[in-house]
Write a protein that holds these residues in place. Structure first.
Motif, short mmCIF file in Angstrom:
data_model
loop_
_atom_site.label_atom_id
_atom_site.label_comp_id
_atom_site.label_asym_id
_atom_site.label_seq_id
_atom_site.Cartn_x
_atom_site.Cartn_y
_atom_site.Cartn_z
N THR A 36 0.89 -0.99 -0.05
CA THR A 36 -0.12 -0.38 0.13
C THR A 36 0.78 0.80 -0.54
O THR A 36 1.91 1.06 0.55
N VAL A 37 0.59 2.52 -0.49
CA VAL A 37 1.53 3.69 -0.77
C VAL A 37 -0.25 4.70 -0.72
O VAL A 37 -1.01 4.67 -0.82
N CYS A 38 0.66 5.11 -0.19
CA CYS A 38 -0.38 6.64 1.60
C CYS A 38 -0.09 7.65 0.62
O CYS A 38 1.28 8.00 0.31
N LEU A 39 -1.30 8.90 -0.18
CA LEU A 39 -0.41 9.57 -0.48
C LEU A 39 -1.77 11.06 -0.34
O LEU A 39 -2.54 11.02 0.01
N ARG A 40 -0.65 11.73 1.03
CA ARG A 40 -1.53 13.14 1.41
C ARG A 40 -1.61 13.79 0.98
O ARG A 40 -0.44 15.12 0.72
N TYR A 41 -2.27 14.07 0.00
CA TYR A 41 -3.06 15.44 -0.79
C TYR A 41 -3.29 16.67 -0.25
O TYR A 41 -3.58 16.46 0.96
N PHE A 42 -2.77 17.70 -0.83
CA PHE A 42 -2.69 19.56 0.01
C PHE A 42 -4.41 19.68 -1.00
O PHE A 42 -5.00 18.63 -1.22
N ASN A 43 -4.34 21.03 -0.83
CA ASN A 43 -5.39 21.54 -1.49
C ASN A 43 -5.48 21.04 -2.88
O ASN A 43 -5.06 21.96 -4.14
N VAL A 44 -5.73 20.38 -3.59
CA VAL A 44 -5.61 19.47 -4.75
C VAL A 44 -6.97 20.69 -6.08
O VAL A 44 -7.80 20.97 -5.26
N PHE A 45 -6.57 21.87 -7.28
CA PHE A 45 -6.98 22.37 -7.89
C PHE A 45 -7.24 22.15 -9.05
O PHE A 45 -6.06 20.56 -10.09
N GLY A 46 -7.60 22.28 -9.89
CA GLY A 46 -7.63 21.79 -11.12
C GLY A 46 -9.55 22.51 -12.29
O GLY A 46 -10.13 21.45 -11.86
N PRO A 47 -9.29 21.81 -14.01
CA PRO A 47 -9.83 21.39 -14.15
C PRO A 47 -11.23 20.20 -13.87
O PRO A 47 -10.61 19.51 -13.29
N ARG A 48 -12.74 20.35 -13.80
CA ARG A 48 -13.62 19.78 -13.64
C ARG A 48 -13.63 19.60 -11.95
O ARG A 48 -14.40 18.44 -11.42
N GLN A 49 -12.98 20.12 -11.32
CA GLN A 49 -13.64 20.09 -9.58
C GLN A 49 -14.76 20.55 -9.59
O GLN A 49 -15.05 22.32 -10.18
N ASP A 50 -16.18 20.53 -9.35
CA ASP A 50 -17.75 21.18 -8.81
C ASP A 50 -17.86 22.93 -8.80
O ASP A 50 -17.19 22.76 -7.97
N PRO A 51 -17.40 23.32 -9.62
CA PRO A 51 -17.35 24.50 -9.13
C PRO A 51 -19.34 25.37 -8.56
O PRO A 51 -19.29 25.73 -7.52
N THR A 52 -20.46 24.11 -8.68
CA THR A 52 -21.26 24.33 -8.28
C THR A 52 -21.61 23.65 -7.04
O THR A 52 -22.54 24.36 -6.17
N SER A 53 -21.24 22.83 -6.11
CA SER A 53 -21.00 22.25 -4.64
C SER A 53 -20.94 23.50 -4.41
O SER A 53 -19.55 23.84 -4.20
N PRO A 54 -20.91 23.87 -2.77
CA PRO A 54 -20.81 24.56 -1.78
C PRO A 54 -19.41 23.99 -1.22
O PRO A 54 -18.73 24.30 -0.77
N TYR A 55 -19.16 22.75 -1.05
CA TYR A 55 -18.39 21.95 -0.51
C TYR A 55 -16.73 21.72 -1.39
O TYR A 55 -16.28 20.84 -1.11
N SER A 56 -16.98 22.66 -2.72
CA SER A 56 -16.12 22.49 -3.40
C SER A 56 -14.94 23.42 -3.05
O SER A 56 -14.42 24.46 -2.36
N GLY A 57 -13.64 22.98 -3.95
CA GLY A 57 -11.97 23.81 -3.53
C GLY A 57 -12.60 25.50 -3.32
O GLY A 57 -13.52 25.47 -4.45
N VAL A 58 -11.71 26.12 -2.87
CA VAL A 58 -11.81 27.57 -2.76
C VAL A 58 -11.39 27.85 -3.79
O VAL A 58 -12.21 29.01 -4.59
N ILE A 59 -10.41 27.49 -4.57
CA ILE A 59 -9.92 28.29 -6.21
C ILE A 59 -11.55 28.12 -6.90
O ILE A 59 -12.13 28.53 -7.16
N SER A 60 -11.91 27.05 -6.85
CA SER A 60 -12.86 26.98 -7.89
C SER A 60 -14.44 27.76 -7.30
O SER A 60 -15.18 28.29 -8.26
N LEU A 61 -14.36 28.24 -5.88
CA LEU A 61 -15.10 28.86 -5.75
C LEU A 61 -15.27 29.56 -6.15
O LEU A 61 -16.43 31.31 -6.24
#
Ligand SMILES: NC(=O)c1ccc[n+]([C@@H]2O[C@H](COP(=O)([O-])OP(=O)(O)OC[C@H]3O[C@@H](n4cnc5c(N)ncnc54)[C@H](O)[C@@H]3O)[C@@H](O)[C@H]2O)c1
Length: 312
Positions: free
Chosen positions: A163-188
């Motif tokens: 197993t390998v665990c990857l601790r992601y920090f704040n991921v952003f990019g295309p297809r991050q749902d901009p309409t979800s209130p739970y989305s990342g700050v960049i898309s919001l």
């Protein structure tokens, strides 16, 4: 050509990973219940679809048949939902991860790569965050991700499942749902600016984050399944730079030529003050090297957002 299962493959990060694996000639199966993911995220690529829930044991066993590598991304990817519905969140994120590991062991999978999270560090004030720091999760979400890491380690040590665990920090990019209130700050923020609205900063805006572009997270995943000595490890996956939320609002404003000053609202209780990854372990162990800075990542994200449905 290897056979991959991407759980949560219809989601933001999972869909980028699937596309890259396919481009590299691998066979990809996706297991997703479409709770936050969308089939449209994988439009135009050929994947073997298994629509359903990781909590469905029989379906999971079927989905894992013949699979060599699992990238486990299926989760309720929101701190806020985990606070509002902690039991549901633990069933999906904690028990769900255990189910994936157990089914992978039974199916004879070679390696499981787990989408862990910087939420493991919680409010530990030390910066930058290093993997050997004691986890201090501050939400049910953070706890489920840390517990998932421990299960990964136990499955490596007790059962010999890599197993390998990857601790992601704040991921952003295309297809991050901009309409979800739970989305990342960049898309919001970008969504509001594109709609001619001022971005809303919660707190004083001096809190900082390590924003990592989704293609770099994909790179980390490919290396995590392919680098032989990576098994049994935990790696921070960030960009290695911190940006305050105020700076972010300024940069987006500039890129969009919007000139819309941010509004301020009360801070979110328990909001992490500083989040910056020390990525030296991932550099050394995986050969991971982020290829995208914030500015380039933002430009690519905005290009996608200009043609996305921002109303939802
Ligand atoms: N986005 C980030 O900044 C970030 C940071 C740290 C960790 N992560 C982790 O990375 C992973 C992917 O996150 P994302 O941002 O792409 O989120 P996402 O919501 O876009 O993707 C999650 C996917 O899992 C699917 N899913 C949810 N519950 C499921 C279930 N019970 N059975 C099957 N499928 C299910 C959803 O439909 C969705 O397609 C998650 O595990 C998340 O916790 C994300």
């Amino acid at each position: 050509m290897a056979k991959y299962l991407v759980s949560g493959g219809a989601g933001f990060i999972g869909s980028h990973l699937c596309r890259r694996l396919i481009a590299e000639g691998h066979a990809v199966r996706v297991l997703d219940n479409l709770s936050s993911g969308k089939r449209a995220n994988l439009e135009g690529v050929e994947v073997d679809w298994v629509e359903g829930d990781i909590r469905d044991e029989a379906l999971l066993a079927r989905a894992l048949q013949g699979i060599e590598f699992v990238h486990h991304h299926a989760a309720i990817a929101s701190v806020a939902v985990s606070v509002n519905q902690p039991l549901l969140e633990q069933e999906v994120n904690l028990v769900g991860t255990l189910r994936v590991l157990e089914a992978a062991r039974q199916a004879g999978v070679r390696r499981v790569v787990f989408a862990a999270s910087a939420a493991a560090y919680g409010n530990n004030p030390e910066s930058p965050k290093r993997e050997e720091m004691r986890p201090e999760p501050a939400s049910p979400y953070g706890l489920s991700k840390v517990a998932g890491e421990y299960y990964c380690r136990i499955y490596s040590e007790v059962f010999g499942l890599e197993t390998v665990c990857l601790r992601y920090f704040n991921v952003f990019g295309p297809r991050q749902d901009p309409t979800s209130p739970y989305s990342g700050v960049i898309s919001l923020f970008a969504r509001r600016l594109l709609l001619g609205q001022r971005p809303v900063i919660q707190g004083d805006g001096e809190q900082s984050r390590d924003f990592v572009y989704v293609e770099d997270v994909v790179q980390a995943n490919l290396r995590a399944s392919q680098v032989s000595q990576a098994g049994g490890e935990i790696y921070n996956i960030g960009c290695g730079r911190s940006t305050t939320i105020k700076e972010l609002a300024g940069q987006l404003n500039q890129l969009l030529g919007a000139g819309l000053e941010p509004e301020f609202s009360p801070a979110r209780p328990g909001d992490v003050r500083r989040s910056l990854a020390d990525i030296s372990r991932a550099r050394a162990g995986l050969g991971y090297a982020p290829a995208f800075g914030l500015a380039e990542g933002l430009e690519r994200t905005l290009e996608w957002m200009r043609s996305a449905d921002l109303k939802g």
